[in-house]
Write a protein that holds these residues in place. Structure first.
Motif, PDB file in Angstrom:
ATOM      1  N   TYR A   1     -11.878  -0.536   1.832  1.00  0.00           N
ATOM      2  CA  TYR A   1     -11.721   0.484   0.983  1.00  0.00           C
ATOM      3  C   TYR A   1     -12.630   0.277  -0.237  1.00  0.00           C
ATOM      4  O   TYR A   1     -12.755  -0.328  -0.471  1.00  0.00           O
ATOM      5  CB  TYR A   1     -10.607   0.840   0.484  1.00  0.00           C
ATOM      6  N   THR A   2     -13.126   1.868  -0.900  1.00  0.00           N
ATOM      7  CA  THR A   2     -13.838   2.326  -1.917  1.00  0.00           C
ATOM      8  C   THR A   2     -12.268   2.318  -3.196  1.00  0.00           C
ATOM      9  O   THR A   2     -11.898   3.100  -3.145  1.00  0.00           O
ATOM     10  CB  THR A   2     -14.767   2.905  -1.849  1.00  0.00           C
ATOM     11  N   CYS A   3     -12.619   1.280  -4.129  1.00  0.00           N
ATOM     12  CA  CYS A   3     -11.380   1.385  -4.924  1.00  0.00           C
ATOM     13  C   CYS A   3     -11.548   1.418  -6.306  1.00  0.00           C
ATOM     14  O   CYS A   3     -13.275   0.944  -6.613  1.00  0.00           O
ATOM     15  CB  CYS A   3     -10.656   0.507  -4.953  1.00  0.00           C
TER      16      CYS A   3
ATOM     17  N   THR B   1     -15.492  -2.885  -3.446  1.00  0.00           N
ATOM     18  CA  THR B   1     -14.868  -2.232  -2.115  1.00  0.00           C
ATOM     19  C   THR B   1     -13.979  -3.595  -1.772  1.00  0.00           C
ATOM     20  O   THR B   1     -14.038  -4.645  -2.151  1.00  0.00           O
ATOM     21  CB  THR B   1     -16.017  -2.858  -0.475  1.00  0.00           C
TER      22      THR B   1
ATOM     23  N   TYR C   1      -7.039   1.711  -6.477  1.00  0.00           N
ATOM     24  CA  TYR C   1      -7.079   2.985  -6.673  1.00  0.00           C
ATOM     25  C   TYR C   1      -7.938   3.291  -5.131  1.00  0.00           C
ATOM     26  O   TYR C   1      -9.549   3.162  -6.190  1.00  0.00           O
ATOM     27  CB  TYR C   1      -6.278   3.697  -7.755  1.00  0.00           C
ATOM     28  N   GLU C   2      -7.522   4.350  -3.867  1.00  0.00           N
ATOM     29  CA  GLU C   2      -8.706   4.359  -3.426  1.00  0.00           C
ATOM     30  C   GLU C   2     -10.004   5.842  -3.612  1.00  0.00           C
ATOM     31  O   GLU C   2      -9.085   6.577  -4.653  1.00  0.00           O
ATOM     32  CB  GLU C   2      -8.704   4.568  -2.136  1.00  0.00           C
ATOM     33  N   ARG C   3     -10.869   5.737  -3.895  1.00  0.00           N
ATOM     34  CA  ARG C   3     -12.016   6.798  -4.659  1.00  0.00           C
ATOM     35  C   ARG C   3     -12.265   7.797  -3.454  1.00  0.00           C
ATOM     36  O   ARG C   3     -11.986   8.022  -2.160  1.00  0.00           O
ATOM     37  CB  ARG C   3     -13.184   6.377  -5.379  1.00  0.00           C
TER      38      ARG C   3
ATOM     39  N   LYS D   1      -4.531   9.397   0.187  1.00  0.00           N
ATOM     40  CA  LYS D   1      -5.680   7.926  -1.059  1.00  0.00           C
ATOM     41  C   LYS D   1      -4.931   7.383  -0.811  1.00  0.00           C
ATOM     42  O   LYS D   1      -3.792   7.127  -0.717  1.00  0.00           O
ATOM     43  CB  LYS D   1      -6.457   8.918  -2.074  1.00  0.00           C
TER      44      LYS D   1
ATOM     45  N   GLN E   1       0.491  -1.155   0.019  1.00  0.00           N
ATOM     46  CA  GLN E   1       0.234   0.382   0.272  1.00  0.00           C
ATOM     47  C   GLN E   1       0.879   1.160  -0.094  1.00  0.00           C
ATOM     48  O   GLN E   1       1.560   1.525   0.997  1.00  0.00           O
ATOM     49  CB  GLN E   1      -0.633   0.230   0.985  1.00  0.00           C
TER      50      GLN E   1
END
Length: 108
Positions: free
Chosen positions: A81-83, A71, A106-108, A41, A15
């Motif tokens: 995480y929302t990605c 997710t 990639y995280e939103r 992010k 990460q």
């Protein structure tokens, strides 16, 4: 929103923070920096060792969700995480019946 499949996250997964930080140099040689995000992010590089069955599951999920928010649960801290997917997955074939898949999220 669909949940990313719960495959094991192998050694080599990682990460990194993404903060939109950009550096500029003035004509005088002085440096400046600015952030384009108010909150950093996350970028995840996830490595999976998949059987042929799991690979088929992954490929079906990727084909259906490659441009949609999903997710994702990061194994290190079990946070969700929302990605969205980044670059296309990378595939390695070390032996018959086993595929190493590296996925960018990639995280939103």
């Amino acid at each position: 929103m669909s949940a990313y499949p719960t495959f094991n996250q192998a050694l080599g997964s990682g990460q990194d923070p993404v903060d939109g930080r950009q550096f500029d140099r003035a004509e005088s040689g002085g440096m400046s920096a600015r952030n384009f995000f108010t909150v950093p992010k996350a970028h995840f590089s996830i490595k999976h060792f998949l059987s042929d069955t799991d690979l088929a599951t992954f490929e079906a999920f990727y084909a259906a969700k490659r441009n949609l928010a999903i997710t994702f649960v990061w194994a290190k801290d079990l946070s969700t995480y929302t990605c969205i997917f980044g670059a296309d997955p990378k595939y390695e074939y070390p032996q018959s019946g086993l595929t190493i898949v590296t996925v960018d999220l990639y995280e939103r």
